[in-house]
Write an enzyme that holds these catalytic residues in place. Sequence first.
Site, PDB file in Angstrom:
ATOM      1  N   ARG A  52      33.405  46.107  44.502  1.00  0.00           N
ATOM      2  CA  ARG A  52      34.736  46.540  44.942  1.00  0.00           C
ATOM      3  C   ARG A  52      35.792  46.169  43.905  1.00  0.00           C
ATOM      4  O   ARG A  52      35.693  45.131  43.253  1.00  0.00           O
ATOM      5  CB  ARG A  52      35.107  45.854  46.272  1.00  0.00           C
ATOM      6  CG  ARG A  52      34.355  46.391  47.457  1.00  0.00           C
ATOM      7  CD  ARG A  52      34.745  45.642  48.719  1.00  0.00           C
ATOM      8  NE  ARG A  52      34.232  44.281  48.729  1.00  0.00           N
ATOM      9  CZ  ARG A  52      34.454  43.411  49.706  1.00  0.00           C
ATOM     10  NH1 ARG A  52      35.205  43.742  50.729  1.00  0.00           N
ATOM     11  NH2 ARG A  52      33.930  42.194  49.661  1.00  0.00           N
TER      12      ARG A  52
ATOM     13  N   GLN B 173      32.808  30.835  46.364  1.00  0.00           N
ATOM     14  CA  GLN B 173      34.103  31.229  46.918  1.00  0.00           C
ATOM     15  C   GLN B 173      35.211  30.309  46.368  1.00  0.00           C
ATOM     16  O   GLN B 173      35.087  29.885  45.240  1.00  0.00           O
ATOM     17  CB  GLN B 173      34.104  31.235  48.464  1.00  0.00           C
ATOM     18  CG  GLN B 173      33.175  32.302  49.057  1.00  0.00           C
ATOM     19  CD  GLN B 173      31.713  31.945  48.934  1.00  0.00           C
ATOM     20  OE1 GLN B 173      31.281  30.885  49.374  1.00  0.00           O
ATOM     21  NE2 GLN B 173      30.932  32.826  48.339  1.00  0.00           N
TER      22      GLN B 173
ATOM     23  N   LYS C  55      30.966  30.788  34.560  1.00  0.00           N
ATOM     24  CA  LYS C  55      31.112  30.524  33.129  1.00  0.00           C
ATOM     25  C   LYS C  55      31.433  29.050  32.881  1.00  0.00           C
ATOM     26  O   LYS C  55      30.917  28.436  31.945  1.00  0.00           O
ATOM     27  CB  LYS C  55      32.207  31.410  32.524  1.00  0.00           C
ATOM     28  CG  LYS C  55      32.394  31.114  31.059  1.00  0.00           C
ATOM     29  CD  LYS C  55      33.516  31.872  30.408  1.00  0.00           C
ATOM     30  CE  LYS C  55      33.897  31.119  29.141  1.00  0.00           C
ATOM     31  NZ  LYS C  55      34.941  31.766  28.387  1.00  0.00           N
TER      32      LYS C  55
ATOM     33  N   GLY D  67      29.259  35.779  43.616  1.00  0.00           N
ATOM     34  CA  GLY D  67      28.816  36.568  42.474  1.00  0.00           C
ATOM     35  C   GLY D  67      29.364  35.909  41.230  1.00  0.00           C
ATOM     36  O   GLY D  67      30.573  35.833  41.047  1.00  0.00           O
ATOM     37  N   HIS D  68      28.476  35.343  40.433  1.00  0.00           N
ATOM     38  CA  HIS D  68      28.914  34.665  39.213  1.00  0.00           C
ATOM     39  C   HIS D  68      28.340  35.413  38.019  1.00  0.00           C
ATOM     40  O   HIS D  68      27.132  35.565  37.910  1.00  0.00           O
ATOM     41  CB  HIS D  68      28.392  33.225  39.163  1.00  0.00           C
ATOM     42  CG  HIS D  68      28.734  32.412  40.385  1.00  0.00           C
ATOM     43  ND1 HIS D  68      30.032  32.233  40.813  1.00  0.00           N
ATOM     44  CD2 HIS D  68      27.956  31.731  41.247  1.00  0.00           C
ATOM     45  CE1 HIS D  68      30.022  31.464  41.897  1.00  0.00           C
ATOM     46  NE2 HIS D  68      28.774  31.158  42.184  1.00  0.00           N
TER      47      HIS D  68
ATOM     48  N   LYS E 235      33.950  30.589  37.751  1.00  0.00           N
ATOM     49  CA  LYS E 235      33.241  29.317  38.001  1.00  0.00           C
ATOM     50  C   LYS E 235      31.883  29.305  37.306  1.00  0.00           C
ATOM     51  O   LYS E 235      31.458  28.282  36.777  1.00  0.00           O
ATOM     52  CB  LYS E 235      33.052  29.112  39.522  1.00  0.00           C
ATOM     53  CG  LYS E 235      34.368  29.019  40.285  1.00  0.00           C
ATOM     54  CD  LYS E 235      34.154  28.885  41.784  1.00  0.00           C
ATOM     55  CE  LYS E 235      33.623  30.134  42.463  1.00  0.00           C
ATOM     56  NZ  LYS E 235      34.564  31.279  42.465  1.00  0.00           N
TER      57      LYS E 235
ATOM     58  N   ASP F 161      36.122  34.270  42.163  1.00  0.00           N
ATOM     59  CA  ASP F 161      35.966  35.015  40.912  1.00  0.00           C
ATOM     60  C   ASP F 161      36.862  34.498  39.797  1.00  0.00           C
ATOM     61  O   ASP F 161      37.303  35.258  38.930  1.00  0.00           O
ATOM     62  CB  ASP F 161      36.222  36.522  41.136  1.00  0.00           C
ATOM     63  CG  ASP F 161      35.354  37.058  42.256  1.00  0.00           C
ATOM     64  OD1 ASP F 161      34.197  36.631  42.356  1.00  0.00           O
ATOM     65  OD2 ASP F 161      35.846  37.899  43.037  1.00  0.00           O
TER      66      ASP F 161
END
Length: 428
Positions: free
Chosen positions: A302, A223, A18, A40-41, A16, A13
């Site tokens: 989360r 990741q 962007k 999740g990007h 990456k 997070d």
Amino acid sequence: MPAAVLIGAQWGDEGKGKATDLLGSRLDYVVKFNGGNNAGHTVVVGEEKYALHLLPSGILTPGVTPVIGNGVVVDVEVLFEELEGLASRGVDVSRLRISANAHLITQYHRTLDKVTERFLGKRQIGTTGRGIGPAYADKINRVGLRMQDLFDENILRQKVEGALDQKNHLLVKVYNRRAIGVDEVVEELLGYVDRLRPMVTDTSLLLHEALERGETVLFEGGQATMLDVDHGTYPFVTSSNATSGGAVTGSGIAPNRIDRVIAVVKAYTTRVGAGPFPTELFDEWGEFLSERGFEFGTTTGRRRRTGWYDAPIARYASRINGVTDFVLTKLDVLTGLERIPVAVGYEVDGQRVDEVPVSQSDFHHAVPVYEEFPGWQEDISGAREFSELPANAQAYVRELEAMSGSRISAIGVGPGREQIVQLHDLLD
Ligand code: GDP
Ligand code: IMO
Ligand code: MG
């Protein structure tokens, strides 16, 4: 400039998505080489916000061919959901190509991910529950299903039977769950075959030919370094190689093809899920980073754990990945702080160490040694040149650069596509 790898330096997070999007118009191919829909990007383009999980971020740039490499684990249901979601928003998804050697995530992998986590109790990893670990376990155990298996129904059935044979015993006798039927799995998978056929190909050859033509290929890691199964904080890691070496094995291109390795690093640190995190904050400053940085997971929602920048981790990432350039993101989140602590080393059992300890127990006990730098109060979200940053922000960046082992070539000052300060060309 042909081949570049882009990876995360910390626990994911970092931004990456962007960073890939920033390079978008200069790229011909963007290749996802590891992981699956655990990623999740978030990419913000003008007023539009996109959340990508399985697809490489390059899919948002017209003209770019997105590729899912052999190192990825693909949940085909999620694949089509994501493709349909993007197509309905006007994104051209027709160029997507998927390796015939990529492995599949099926419903039994998702089920096993959830039940094994529950079984681990206090020792749980806090996975995303997407079936990533069990799918990679099958790959290594040589009982996985690959994309190419979908095109031969007999083979597919045999392989599903083989995989379920053992797993059903486990599900029923150990985990007290219902057995999964071979037919239901096979039928579900076959339902996607016609739509998959035009996408599935020899992506190693495709990329080789593109590189031979001098086209530009970006390998986008999911990741991050500290979540890498070999080099991260094992067992609190994901089940793939998220470091730059994974780009080679996960796509079928040779190591000497890679010209640049770009690592994305946050101006502080976050982590989702369990595992050691030396600079983690449990006080109001942790809250500050979490609120100001909007640190909630793109995949599971989360709350991310937050802490100060950890220079030994950046140096470690620089070494393991062969980083040529850092993209430092979220500098804007630190605006308003009087002083900004940075971990410059650790104390482990009373001894000062400057590197990430190889012993996991030592890393668990590592107490950060901080140096503090003066903060700034001015809003920096509109800065586009380094000289437009306040003197203390410039100094903070230079200090991080000196400690982190590679040059900082771009600085994120907000989530928007244009909110970036460029210092060096990332591809040249
Ligand atoms: P990834 O998994 O590495 O692609 O990163 P994520 O998308 O999961 O998380 C990064 C978050 O930070 C996203 O919500 C981005 O929109 C946001 N972001 C990226 N760069 C910056 C930046 O420089 N400043 C701010 N404030 N937000 C950023
Ligand atoms: P991106 O690409 C942050 C974490 C999970 C868990 C561990 C193992 O957005 O940076 P898994 O489901 O992979 O078996 O979970 O890894 N994790 C991530 N954390 N960003 C990610 O991806 C992550 N992908 C997995 O939270 O701790
Ligand atoms: Mg993410």
